[in-house]
Design a protein around this motif. Sequence first.
Motif, PDB file in Angstrom:
ATOM      1  N   PHE A  52       0.850  -1.185   0.000  1.00 59.35           N
ATOM      2  CA  PHE A  52       0.000   0.000   0.000  1.00 59.35           C
ATOM      3  C   PHE A  52       0.890   1.240   0.000  1.00 59.35           C
ATOM      4  O   PHE A  52       1.832   1.329   0.781  1.00 59.35           O
ATOM      5  N   VAL A  53       0.587   2.182  -0.892  1.00 56.29           N
ATOM      6  CA  VAL A  53       1.354   3.423  -0.993  1.00 56.29           C
ATOM      7  C   VAL A  53       0.381   4.592  -1.131  1.00 56.29           C
ATOM      8  O   VAL A  53      -0.725   4.431  -1.635  1.00 56.29           O
ATOM      9  N   PRO A  54       0.798   5.806  -0.693  1.00 53.48           N
ATOM     10  CA  PRO A  54      -0.048   6.972  -0.919  1.00 53.48           C
ATOM     11  C   PRO A  54      -0.208   7.210  -2.426  1.00 53.48           C
ATOM     12  O   PRO A  54       0.731   7.020  -3.206  1.00 53.48           O
ATOM     13  N   ARG A  55      -1.396   7.619  -2.842  1.00 57.00           N
ATOM     14  CA  ARG A  55      -1.672   7.795  -4.273  1.00 57.00           C
ATOM     15  C   ARG A  55      -0.683   8.755  -4.922  1.00 57.00           C
ATOM     16  O   ARG A  55      -0.257   8.533  -6.051  1.00 57.00           O
ATOM     17  N   SER A  56      -0.282   9.819  -4.209  1.00 53.54           N
ATOM     18  CA  SER A  56       0.632  10.802  -4.805  1.00 53.54           C
ATOM     19  C   SER A  56       2.028  10.229  -5.037  1.00 53.54           C
ATOM     20  O   SER A  56       2.763  10.724  -5.886  1.00 53.54           O
ATOM     21  N   ASN A  57       2.415   9.194  -4.310  1.00 52.74           N
ATOM     22  CA  ASN A  57       3.736   8.582  -4.473  1.00 52.74           C
ATOM     23  C   ASN A  57       3.725   7.419  -5.459  1.00 52.74           C
ATOM     24  O   ASN A  57       4.777   6.915  -5.828  1.00 52.74           O
ATOM     25  N   ALA A  58       2.548   6.973  -5.844  1.00 50.73           N
ATOM     26  CA  ALA A  58       2.437   5.778  -6.683  1.00 50.73           C
ATOM     27  C   ALA A  58       2.638   6.103  -8.159  1.00 50.73           C
ATOM     28  O   ALA A  58       2.262   7.173  -8.635  1.00 50.73           O
ATOM     29  N   LEU A  59       3.248   5.160  -8.857  1.00 53.86           N
ATOM     30  CA  LEU A  59       3.319   5.226 -10.320  1.00 53.86           C
ATOM     31  C   LEU A  59       2.036   4.598 -10.835  1.00 53.86           C
ATOM     32  O   LEU A  59       1.479   3.705 -10.197  1.00 53.86           O
ATOM     33  N   ASN A  60       1.561   5.043 -11.999  1.00 56.33           N
ATOM     34  CA  ASN A  60       0.325   4.448 -12.492  1.00 56.33           C
ATOM     35  C   ASN A  60       0.458   4.048 -13.946  1.00 56.33           C
ATOM     36  O   ASN A  60       1.327   4.529 -14.668  1.00 56.33           O
ATOM     37  N   ALA A  61      -0.405   3.150 -14.340  1.00 57.29           N
ATOM     38  CA  ALA A  61      -0.476   2.693 -15.731  1.00 57.29           C
ATOM     39  C   ALA A  61      -1.919   2.292 -15.997  1.00 57.29           C
ATOM     40  O   ALA A  61      -2.604   1.791 -15.118  1.00 57.29           O
ATOM     41  N   THR A  62      -2.359   2.520 -17.219  1.00 57.81           N
ATOM     42  CA  THR A  62      -3.708   2.142 -17.607  1.00 57.81           C
ATOM     43  C   THR A  62      -3.624   0.903 -18.480  1.00 57.81           C
ATOM     44  O   THR A  62      -2.906   0.885 -19.479  1.00 57.81           O
ATOM     45  N   VAL A  63      -4.333  -0.140 -18.069  1.00 58.54           N
ATOM     46  CA  VAL A  63      -4.350  -1.404 -18.800  1.00 58.54           C
ATOM     47  C   VAL A  63      -5.802  -1.724 -19.126  1.00 58.54           C
ATOM     48  O   VAL A  63      -6.625  -1.862 -18.221  1.00 58.54           O
ATOM     49  N   GLY A  65      -8.175   0.088 -20.166  1.00 58.09           N
ATOM     50  CA  GLY A  65      -9.093   1.081 -19.636  1.00 58.09           C
ATOM     51  C   GLY A  65      -9.162   1.156 -18.117  1.00 58.09           C
ATOM     52  O   GLY A  65      -9.897   1.970 -17.576  1.00 58.09           O
ATOM     53  N   GLU A  66      -8.394   0.340 -17.420  1.00 52.82           N
ATOM     54  CA  GLU A  66      -8.402   0.345 -15.959  1.00 52.82           C
ATOM     55  C   GLU A  66      -7.068   0.871 -15.441  1.00 52.82           C
ATOM     56  O   GLU A  66      -6.008   0.397 -15.831  1.00 52.82           O
ATOM     57  N   ARG A  67      -7.138   1.849 -14.531  1.00 54.60           N
ATOM     58  CA  ARG A  67      -5.930   2.453 -13.985  1.00 54.60           C
ATOM     59  C   ARG A  67      -5.430   1.628 -12.797  1.00 54.60           C
ATOM     60  O   ARG A  67      -6.190   1.281 -11.908  1.00 54.60           O
ATOM     61  N   HIS A  68      -4.134   1.322 -12.815  1.00 57.53           N
ATOM     62  CA  HIS A  68      -3.484   0.576 -11.733  1.00 57.53           C
ATOM     63  C   HIS A  68      -2.377   1.446 -11.155  1.00 57.53           C
ATOM     64  O   HIS A  68      -1.733   2.206 -11.867  1.00 57.53           O
ATOM     65  N   TYR A  69      -2.145   1.309  -9.839  1.00 56.52           N
ATOM     66  CA  TYR A  69      -1.113   2.079  -9.148  1.00 56.52           C
ATOM     67  C   TYR A  69      -0.043   1.133  -8.622  1.00 56.52           C
ATOM     68  O   TYR A  69      -0.346   0.047  -8.145  1.00 56.52           O
ATOM     69  N   PHE A  70       1.225   1.567  -8.698  1.00 58.51           N
ATOM     70  CA  PHE A  70       2.364   0.716  -8.361  1.00 58.51           C
ATOM     71  C   PHE A  70       3.315   1.432  -7.411  1.00 58.51           C
ATOM     72  O   PHE A  70       3.455   2.646  -7.463  1.00 58.51           O
ATOM     73  N   CYS A  71       3.998   0.637  -6.577  1.00 60.11           N
ATOM     74  CA  CYS A  71       4.945   1.207  -5.612  1.00 60.11           C
ATOM     75  C   CYS A  71       6.285   1.539  -6.262  1.00 60.11           C
ATOM     76  O   CYS A  71       7.026   2.375  -5.762  1.00 60.11           O
ATOM     77  N   SER A  72       6.607   0.883  -7.381  1.00 57.34           N
ATOM     78  CA  SER A  72       7.895   1.113  -8.035  1.00 57.34           C
ATOM     79  C   SER A  72       7.798   0.819  -9.522  1.00 57.34           C
ATOM     80  O   SER A  72       6.858   0.166  -9.985  1.00 57.34           O
ATOM     81  N   ALA A  73       8.806   1.284 -10.259  1.00 56.32           N
ATOM     82  CA  ALA A  73       8.855   1.012 -11.693  1.00 56.32           C
ATOM     83  C   ALA A  73       9.044  -0.486 -11.952  1.00 56.32           C
ATOM     84  O   ALA A  73       8.512  -1.025 -12.921  1.00 56.32           O
ATOM     85  N   ALA A  74       9.774  -1.168 -11.067  1.00 64.19           N
ATOM     86  CA  ALA A  74       9.991  -2.607 -11.233  1.00 64.19           C
ATOM     87  C   ALA A  74       8.676  -3.370 -11.142  1.00 64.19           C
ATOM     88  O   ALA A  74       8.407  -4.270 -11.950  1.00 64.19           O
ATOM     89  N   CYS A  75       7.837  -3.016 -10.167  1.00 59.69           N
ATOM     90  CA  CYS A  75       6.529  -3.677 -10.032  1.00 59.69           C
ATOM     91  C   CYS A  75       5.643  -3.349 -11.228  1.00 59.69           C
ATOM     92  O   CYS A  75       4.929  -4.225 -11.744  1.00 59.69           O
ATOM     93  N   ARG A  76       5.663  -2.104 -11.661  1.00 62.50           N
ATOM     94  CA  ARG A  76       4.856  -1.704 -12.831  1.00 62.50           C
ATOM     95  C   ARG A  76       5.275  -2.502 -14.064  1.00 62.50           C
ATOM     96  O   ARG A  76       4.444  -3.062 -14.761  1.00 62.50           O
TER      97      ARG A  76
END
Length: 83
Positions: A52-63, A65-76
């Motif tokens: 779990f990470v704060p939304r402002s610190n999370a990286l995001n990607a849309t897959v 049409g659904e937005r996903h949030y990630f703790c790091s670039a490696a996880c993304r």
Amino acid sequence: MIRLLQLALLFYIGFTLFKMLVRKLSGKSGGPPQARTRDGEEMVRDPQCGTFVPRSNALNATVRGERHYFCSAACRDAFLNGK
């Protein structure tokens, strides 16, 4: 002596079940952390590692049409590559 041990074991099992029932009814389970930080910011869960990470610190990607949030670039990257 055996009866005393049996009684102690029975008491322990009953007490443990009672604690579980009280915890269940009070809504306190060892589940995920709070939905917001101390500052009131929403927490999001990384679908790859479960962190779990704060939304402002999370990286995001849309897959699809659904937005996903990630703790790091490696996880993304691992999520996007299907690993």
